[in-house]
Structure formats: C-alpha cells, structure tokens
Motif scaffolding. Structure first.
Motif, PDB file in Angstrom:
ATOM      1  N   THR A  48       0.839  -1.203   0.000  1.00  0.00           N
ATOM      2  CA  THR A  48       0.000   0.000   0.000  1.00  0.00           C
ATOM      3  C   THR A  48       0.870   1.246   0.000  1.00  0.00           C
ATOM      4  O   THR A  48       0.623   2.204  -0.741  1.00  0.00           O
ATOM      5  N   LEU A  49       1.917   1.225   0.811  1.00  0.00           N
ATOM      6  CA  LEU A  49       2.813   2.384   0.892  1.00  0.00           C
ATOM      7  C   LEU A  49       3.473   2.660  -0.454  1.00  0.00           C
ATOM      8  O   LEU A  49       3.498   3.806  -0.918  1.00  0.00           O
ATOM      9  N   LEU A  50       3.987   1.608  -1.098  1.00  0.00           N
ATOM     10  CA  LEU A  50       4.724   1.851  -2.345  1.00  0.00           C
ATOM     11  C   LEU A  50       3.804   2.387  -3.441  1.00  0.00           C
ATOM     12  O   LEU A  50       4.256   3.121  -4.325  1.00  0.00           O
ATOM     13  N   GLN A  51       2.512   2.048  -3.393  1.00  0.00           N
ATOM     14  CA  GLN A  51       1.584   2.577  -4.404  1.00  0.00           C
ATOM     15  C   GLN A  51       1.308   4.070  -4.208  1.00  0.00           C
ATOM     16  O   GLN A  51       0.800   4.732  -5.116  1.00  0.00           O
ATOM     17  N   HIS A  52       1.650   4.599  -3.018  1.00  0.00           N
ATOM     18  CA  HIS A  52       1.553   6.047  -2.818  1.00  0.00           C
ATOM     19  C   HIS A  52       2.748   6.779  -3.447  1.00  0.00           C
ATOM     20  O   HIS A  52       2.679   7.993  -3.654  1.00  0.00           O
ATOM     21  N   LEU A  53       3.830   6.041  -3.717  1.00  0.00           N
ATOM     22  CA  LEU A  53       5.044   6.693  -4.183  1.00  0.00           C
ATOM     23  C   LEU A  53       4.893   7.285  -5.574  1.00  0.00           C
ATOM     24  O   LEU A  53       5.589   8.235  -5.924  1.00  0.00           O
ATOM     25  N   ASN A  54       4.014   6.694  -6.406  1.00  0.00           N
ATOM     26  CA  ASN A  54       3.760   7.331  -7.705  1.00  0.00           C
ATOM     27  C   ASN A  54       2.271   7.544  -7.940  1.00  0.00           C
ATOM     28  O   ASN A  54       1.795   7.567  -9.060  1.00  0.00           O
ATOM     29  N   VAL A  55       1.573   7.728  -6.843  1.00  0.00           N
ATOM     30  CA  VAL A  55       0.166   8.161  -6.830  1.00  0.00           C
ATOM     31  C   VAL A  55      -0.779   7.159  -7.497  1.00  0.00           C
ATOM     32  O   VAL A  55      -1.801   7.549  -8.069  1.00  0.00           O
ATOM     33  N   THR A  72      -2.530  15.072  -1.661  1.00  0.00           N
ATOM     34  CA  THR A  72      -3.435  15.014  -0.519  1.00  0.00           C
ATOM     35  C   THR A  72      -4.689  14.236  -0.934  1.00  0.00           C
ATOM     36  O   THR A  72      -4.854  13.893  -2.117  1.00  0.00           O
ATOM     37  N   PRO A  73      -5.590  13.974   0.007  1.00  0.00           N
ATOM     38  CA  PRO A  73      -6.838  13.302  -0.382  1.00  0.00           C
ATOM     39  C   PRO A  73      -7.625  14.059  -1.441  1.00  0.00           C
ATOM     40  O   PRO A  73      -8.385  13.459  -2.212  1.00  0.00           O
ATOM     41  N   GLU A  74      -7.437  15.390  -1.481  1.00  0.00           N
ATOM     42  CA  GLU A  74      -8.220  16.219  -2.416  1.00  0.00           C
ATOM     43  C   GLU A  74      -7.531  16.403  -3.771  1.00  0.00           C
ATOM     44  O   GLU A  74      -8.095  17.015  -4.679  1.00  0.00           O
ATOM     45  N   THR A  75      -6.326  15.884  -3.949  1.00  0.00           N
ATOM     46  CA  THR A  75      -5.586  16.087  -5.196  1.00  0.00           C
ATOM     47  C   THR A  75      -6.369  15.563  -6.393  1.00  0.00           C
ATOM     48  O   THR A  75      -6.866  14.428  -6.378  1.00  0.00           O
ATOM     49  N   ASP A  76      -6.471  16.408  -7.419  1.00  0.00           N
ATOM     50  CA  ASP A  76      -7.160  16.027  -8.653  1.00  0.00           C
ATOM     51  C   ASP A  76      -6.347  14.952  -9.369  1.00  0.00           C
ATOM     52  O   ASP A  76      -5.119  15.018  -9.422  1.00  0.00           O
ATOM     53  N   ASN A  77      -7.034  13.978  -9.937  1.00  0.00           N
ATOM     54  CA  ASN A  77      -6.345  12.908 -10.653  1.00  0.00           C
ATOM     55  C   ASN A  77      -5.755  13.366 -11.981  1.00  0.00           C
ATOM     56  O   ASN A  77      -4.951  12.651 -12.588  1.00  0.00           O
ATOM     57  N   LYS A  78      -6.161  14.552 -12.441  1.00  0.00           N
ATOM     58  CA  LYS A  78      -5.598  15.088 -13.675  1.00  0.00           C
ATOM     59  C   LYS A  78      -4.173  15.584 -13.406  1.00  0.00           C
ATOM     60  O   LYS A  78      -3.823  15.948 -12.300  1.00  0.00           O
ATOM     61  N   ASN A  79      -3.378  15.598 -14.432  1.00  0.00           N
ATOM     62  CA  ASN A  79      -2.014  16.161 -14.371  1.00  0.00           C
ATOM     63  C   ASN A  79      -1.086  15.420 -13.406  1.00  0.00           C
ATOM     64  O   ASN A  79      -0.178  16.015 -12.825  1.00  0.00           O
ATOM     65  N   LEU A  80      -1.322  14.131 -13.235  1.00  0.00           N
ATOM     66  CA  LEU A  80      -0.430  13.336 -12.388  1.00  0.00           C
ATOM     67  C   LEU A  80       0.640  12.608 -13.204  1.00  0.00           C
ATOM     68  O   LEU A  80       1.533  11.991 -12.646  1.00  0.00           O
ATOM     69  N   GLN A 112       6.071   6.170 -25.436  1.00  0.00           N
ATOM     70  CA  GLN A 112       5.127   6.648 -26.456  1.00  0.00           C
ATOM     71  C   GLN A 112       3.799   7.062 -25.823  1.00  0.00           C
ATOM     72  O   GLN A 112       3.159   8.004 -26.260  1.00  0.00           O
ATOM     73  N   ASN A 113       3.406   6.339 -24.783  1.00  0.00           N
ATOM     74  CA  ASN A 113       2.162   6.665 -24.078  1.00  0.00           C
ATOM     75  C   ASN A 113       2.246   8.024 -23.387  1.00  0.00           C
ATOM     76  O   ASN A 113       1.230   8.639 -23.084  1.00  0.00           O
ATOM     77  N   PHE A 114       3.488   8.476 -23.144  1.00  0.00           N
ATOM     78  CA  PHE A 114       3.704   9.784 -22.529  1.00  0.00           C
ATOM     79  C   PHE A 114       4.052  10.846 -23.573  1.00  0.00           C
ATOM     80  O   PHE A 114       4.548  11.913 -23.230  1.00  0.00           O
ATOM     81  N   GLY A 115       3.846  10.524 -24.858  1.00  0.00           N
ATOM     82  CA  GLY A 115       4.003  11.540 -25.892  1.00  0.00           C
ATOM     83  C   GLY A 115       5.344  11.565 -26.595  1.00  0.00           C
ATOM     84  O   GLY A 115       5.592  12.443 -27.425  1.00  0.00           O
TER      85      GLY A 115
END
Length: 287
Positions: A48-55, A72-80, A112-115
């Motif tokens: 669980t902890l390691l999955q927080h390392l790259n959101v 934070t809990p309120e962070t928008d999932n966009k632009n991650l 490529q998925n990142f442009g």
C-alpha cells in the motif's frame, strides 16, 4: 527528488462494511540518491505504501510530498503523469505485464504513451536494454521466446525507458535462482550508482538490505515501528527475532559466536565484514 510522507493514513473501501485501514500516521522520508529498504511481514502495509510513491493511491489522510508536488486526499487525478513518470515501479513478476510482439515495441510502449515520438522511444529501448544487460540482438525478438530472467530484464527496461528519478522494486528477485538473484541485485546497484537513480527496495531478504541499502524502515500492521541505517537496525537482533523478521546471515552467525564467548564490538552485517573481522582477529592472535 525527495519523497516525504507526513501523517499518511490509507483506508480501503471507506464507509462500507468492508472498510480496512492499511496505513496509520506514516512519517518517513526517502532522500534523493538514497537506497532505502522497506521490510515487514505480509499485511504490514508495504505494498500500500509503495503505491503512494507514484500516486497509484492517494492518502486518505495526510500528505505525500513527491519532489515539489503535494499529494493530498483532495488532489485532482488530472495532471499526475509528470509525477508518475518520475517514480517507476517494478512490481513482483513484472514479466507478466509484457504484451507486445517484439522487445523493442514493449520497451517503447511506455514512453510513447507519454508523448515521446516513435523514433525517440526506440532509441530509449536500445539504451535501456543495454542497461539491463541485453544487447540489440534482442530488440526484434518476441519477449515470449526469452527465458524468465531475460523477460524480467525486458520488463525492467520498459520501466527504465520512462527515465524515472526513483525506481521502486517490489520483491524484484522473487522466483529467481540464487545466481539470477545475485545478478539482478548487482544490476540494480549499478543503476543506482552509475545512473544516479534513487532506489526503494521492498523485500523480505535481510541480506539484500545489508548488502545494498543505506537506510531501512520496518513496518508492522500499517505503522513504521523502526527506521535507521542497517548498521544500527540489525544490531537489535533479539528485537528483530521477536518480530520474526530475522537478520542477515552473517549477523546471525556472529550472534551465535557471541553466545559462545566471542566478543564483537559491532555485529557484522555482511560476509565480507565477518571475514575481515576474522582476518583481523587472526592477525592480533599471531601478534
């Protein structure tokens, strides 16, 4: 790029009958350029902890600072995407995620998925294939015709092609024989030293912690219960055995020697340290 957890808690399926708290008020820091190990039993919260390392997960409470980004809990999932590009995760048995018809296409898929352009992505594939110890002759081969160890190296090259600043390794040698495990850990050490990649290692193998890490956190039931250099943490032999975590083989052997009357000012962590101590003691006795 430093990563810092501030009072981070995480709850799976909150406000349901299946609610389960996995992390409790985690405070920890992973410094840029470090080789940090996370150890603990199954269910301790490591995954669980390691999955927080790259959101892949966001905290239910608290803040995860990834470089200059605050999650934070309120962070928008966009632009991650920029954050996820900086922290690459190699999950257990990463070869299971291979899917393209050639090694080159598989490694190039992420960039490529990142442009990134096709041409540049293929150059990244060549570069990172070399970093994992495979030459260009593998580029046009099917990943499914390779050995298990080679497939794992290709999968790791795919993560490296994203050019992460931090590489998170979740039990990276699971299922490998002793030689394969040794080669894999030495490969990560080279990446750490030569490519200046920060390493986070999740493992149950205390010898790997002793041989490579410069800092270790011990997790239990979703909490950090100890943290420090391996040289300090592994001196607490009785405490670690009480937690059923074990110690490096050299430390365990030296501790048995100590119970039979041998004195160590500082218990050795590695076979090399133990061998050096034996040579020094032999020289003293001859003198």
């Amino acid at each position: 790029m430093d990563i810092r957890f501030e009072k981070v808690s995480y709850v799976y399926q909150p406000n349901t009958p299946f609610e389960s708290r996995a992390l409790y008020d985690i405070d920890l820091e992973i410094k840029e350029g470090s080789y940090t190990a996370l150890v603990g039993h199954t269910g301790s919260g490591k995954s669980t902890l390691l999955q927080h390392l790259n959101v892949l997960l966001k905290p239910t409470e608290g803040v995860v600072n990834i470089g200059d980004r605050k999650i934070t809990p309120e962070t928008d999932n966009k632009n991650l995407k920029p954050v996820r590009k900086k922290v690459g995760i190699v999950f257990q048995f990463p070869e299971a995620q291979l899917f393209e018809e050639t090694v080159a296409k598989d490694i190039a898929f992420g960039p490529q998925n990142f442009g990134v352009s096709t041409e540049e992505a293929l150059e990244l594939a060549k570069k990172n294939l070399a970093l994992v110890g495979l030459d260009e002759s593998y580029l046009e081969r099917s990943p499914f015709e390779l050995s298990g160890g080679q497939m794992r190296r290709v999968a790791i090259a795919g993560v490296l092609a994203m050019e992460p600043e931090v590489l998170v390794l979740d039990e990276p040698t699971a299922g490998l024989d002793p030689l394969g495990r040794k080669e894999m850990m030495e490969m990560f050490w080279r990446l750490h030293k030569e490519e200046n990649i920060t390493i986070v290692l999740v493992t149950h193998l205390m010898d790997d912690v002793a041989n490579f890490a410069d800092f270790v956190y011990v997790l239990e039931k979703g909490q950090v219960i100890e943290g420090g250099s391996p040289q300090v943490v592994f001196q607490k032999v009785d405490w670690l055995k009480e937690k059923q975590l074990g110690v490096p083989q050299a430390t365990d052997f030296a501790e048995k020697m100590q119970t039979n009357g041998t004195h160590f000012a500082h218990l050795p962590l590695t076979a090399e340290e133990l061998a050096d101590w034996i040579v020094e003691e032999g020289a003293k006795n001859r003198g």
